[in-house]
Design an enzyme around this catalytic site. Structure first.
Site, PDB file in Angstrom:
ATOM      1  N   HIS A 229       8.197  -1.167   1.213  1.00 59.38           N
ATOM      2  CA  HIS A 229       7.086  -0.586   1.967  1.00 59.38           C
ATOM      3  C   HIS A 229       6.548  -1.578   3.000  1.00 59.38           C
ATOM      4  CE1 HIS A 229       7.266   2.230  -1.378  1.00 59.38           C
ATOM      5  NE2 HIS A 229       6.442   3.038  -0.721  1.00 59.38           N
ATOM      6  N   HIS A 272       3.104  -3.956  -6.288  1.00 55.89           N
ATOM      7  CA  HIS A 272       4.017  -5.068  -6.034  1.00 55.89           C
ATOM      8  C   HIS A 272       3.272  -6.364  -6.288  1.00 55.89           C
ATOM      9  CE1 HIS A 272       7.872  -3.644  -4.440  1.00 55.89           C
ATOM     10  NE2 HIS A 272       7.200  -2.640  -3.885  1.00 55.89           N
ATOM     11  N   ASP A 276       6.071 -10.535  -3.556  1.00 53.48           N
ATOM     12  CA  ASP A 276       6.939  -9.507  -2.960  1.00 53.48           C
ATOM     13  C   ASP A 276       6.520  -9.199  -1.529  1.00 53.48           C
ATOM     14  OD1 ASP A 276       7.987  -9.447  -5.478  1.00 53.48           O
ATOM     15  OD2 ASP A 276       7.070  -7.545  -6.056  1.00 53.48           O
TER      16      ASP A 276
END
Length: 365
Positions: A229, A272, A276
């Protein structure tokens, strides 16, 4: 005496006219002489040009240089190759998520790793939906902007190559290191334990839903290192800003806010780990900046001892895509579809000045 002087004057004028006629070469004769001497292919002028040149001898033919090589060739076939490359790596990512999901340890046995951001901020359930909506808005804005770019084929293959390479990196990182889930709120799908048919169905479900949680397609765990994302939110903003006019500051600001808010919402939703997001942002921005620096600088397109960027593994692919692009791409826009189509356009309506004069002479005679 007057008659004699008049005759002398006429003879003098006639001799001057003959001299000027002998030294002047009409455009038609120049073209024919050039063809005879072998300096070029024999050429003939149209009736309008010939008659216009006879009527107005001050018009002379100027040989125009051949069209220079196109600095920005479209080469759509290369864009197609880049698209296939990106599509392959996106599909490979869904396959890798399905494989890694089988290796994720149960959250009861392996609790989430400590994360400083999670220590200071509690989880907000709806935040991840905001992140995905922001991502879809940015993707929509970028596709719309891309359609109106004049050199959309060059920009498109750059986007596809960078996106494909980033997801290839993501496949590698998530496969070599499997992290436990970031929070106890995760509801991971049951493991299939070697059921190949069910795994294929999961892969198709991920692809059909775009890998988004709001579509209900992302029910697998393990794709934590690094955040996909964040890649989409960052990369779309970078391309939007790079290929839009600099004075569109308000447009850049809105897109930056959408991107930044989306990245923050990933962390607020505890979907996350912070590492990350940091790794995804770092790799995305560096690859984008390196690629465009090499594409815009002629010296960086050549492999040499002093060009350390040419030692990247993807340099041959980069050179294949960018070797015919000369310089930075100008920010130009055009309609995606020309109207009216070329078959309805008449080139007979366009005349040069000499052609128009020739037609007027024909009408007068």
């Amino acid at each position: 005496m007057d008659i004699i002087e008049t005759a002398k004057l006429e003879g003098h004028l006639e001799s001057q006219t003959n001299d000027s006629t002998n030294t002047y070469t009409s455009p038609t004769e120049a073209v024919e002489e050039e063809g005879k001497n072998g300096k070029g292919k024999p050429k003939t002028l149209s009736n309008g040009l010939r008659k216009g040149a006879k009527k107005y001898p001050d018009y002379i033919q100027i040989s125009m240089p051949n069209d220079s090589k196109n600095k920005f060739p479209l080469e759509w076939w290369k864009t197609g190759i880049a698209f296939v490359y990106a599509l392959f790596n996106l599909i490979l990512t869904t396959v890798m998520i399905t494989v890694v999901h089988e290796r994720v340890p149960p959250k009861e046995l392996s609790p989430p790793l400590p994360d400083k951001f999670f220590d200071y901020f509690d989880r907000v359930k709806w935040a991840f939906s905001v992140s995905e909506i922001n991502g879809m808005v940015l993707v929509g804005l970028w596709i719309t902007q891309w359609l109106f770019l004049r050199y959309k084929s060059i920009v498109g293959r750059r986007f596809f190559f960078i996106m494909g390479t980033l997801y290839l990196y993501r496949c590698i990182t998530m496969y070599v290191t499997t992290l436990p889930v970031p929070g106890m709120h995760f509801q991971c799908a049951p493991k299939l334990n070697g059921d190949s048919q069910a795994k294929i169905q999961r892969i198709l479900r991920l692809i059909s839903g775009g890998g988004l949680s709001i579509t209900g397609s992302h029910i697998l765990c393990g794709d934590f290192l690094f955040s996909g994302h964040t890649v989409v939110l960052t990369l779309t903003y970078l391309f939007i800003k790079e290929y839009s006019p600099r004075h569109f500051w308000w447009y850049h600001l809105v897109c930056w806010l959408l991107s930044a808010a989306g990245i923050i919402c990933i962390l607020v939703a505890h979907e996350h780990y912070t590492v990350d997001v940091i790794i995804a942002y770092y790799i995305t921005t560096r690859l984008f900046w390196w690629y465009h620096s090499m594409a815009n600088e002629k010296n960086l397109k050549v492999s040499s001892q002093t060009n350390f960027l040419s030692r990247a593994w993807w340099f041959p692919i980069f050179y294949f895509f960018e070797k015919n692009v000369q310089g930075s791409i100008p920010c130009c826009f055009s309609w995606p579809l020309s109207w009216p189509p070329g078959c309805f356009k008449s080139s007979c309506r366009k005349y040069s000045r000499v052609q128009k004069i020739g037609e007027d002479n024909e009408k007068s005679t």
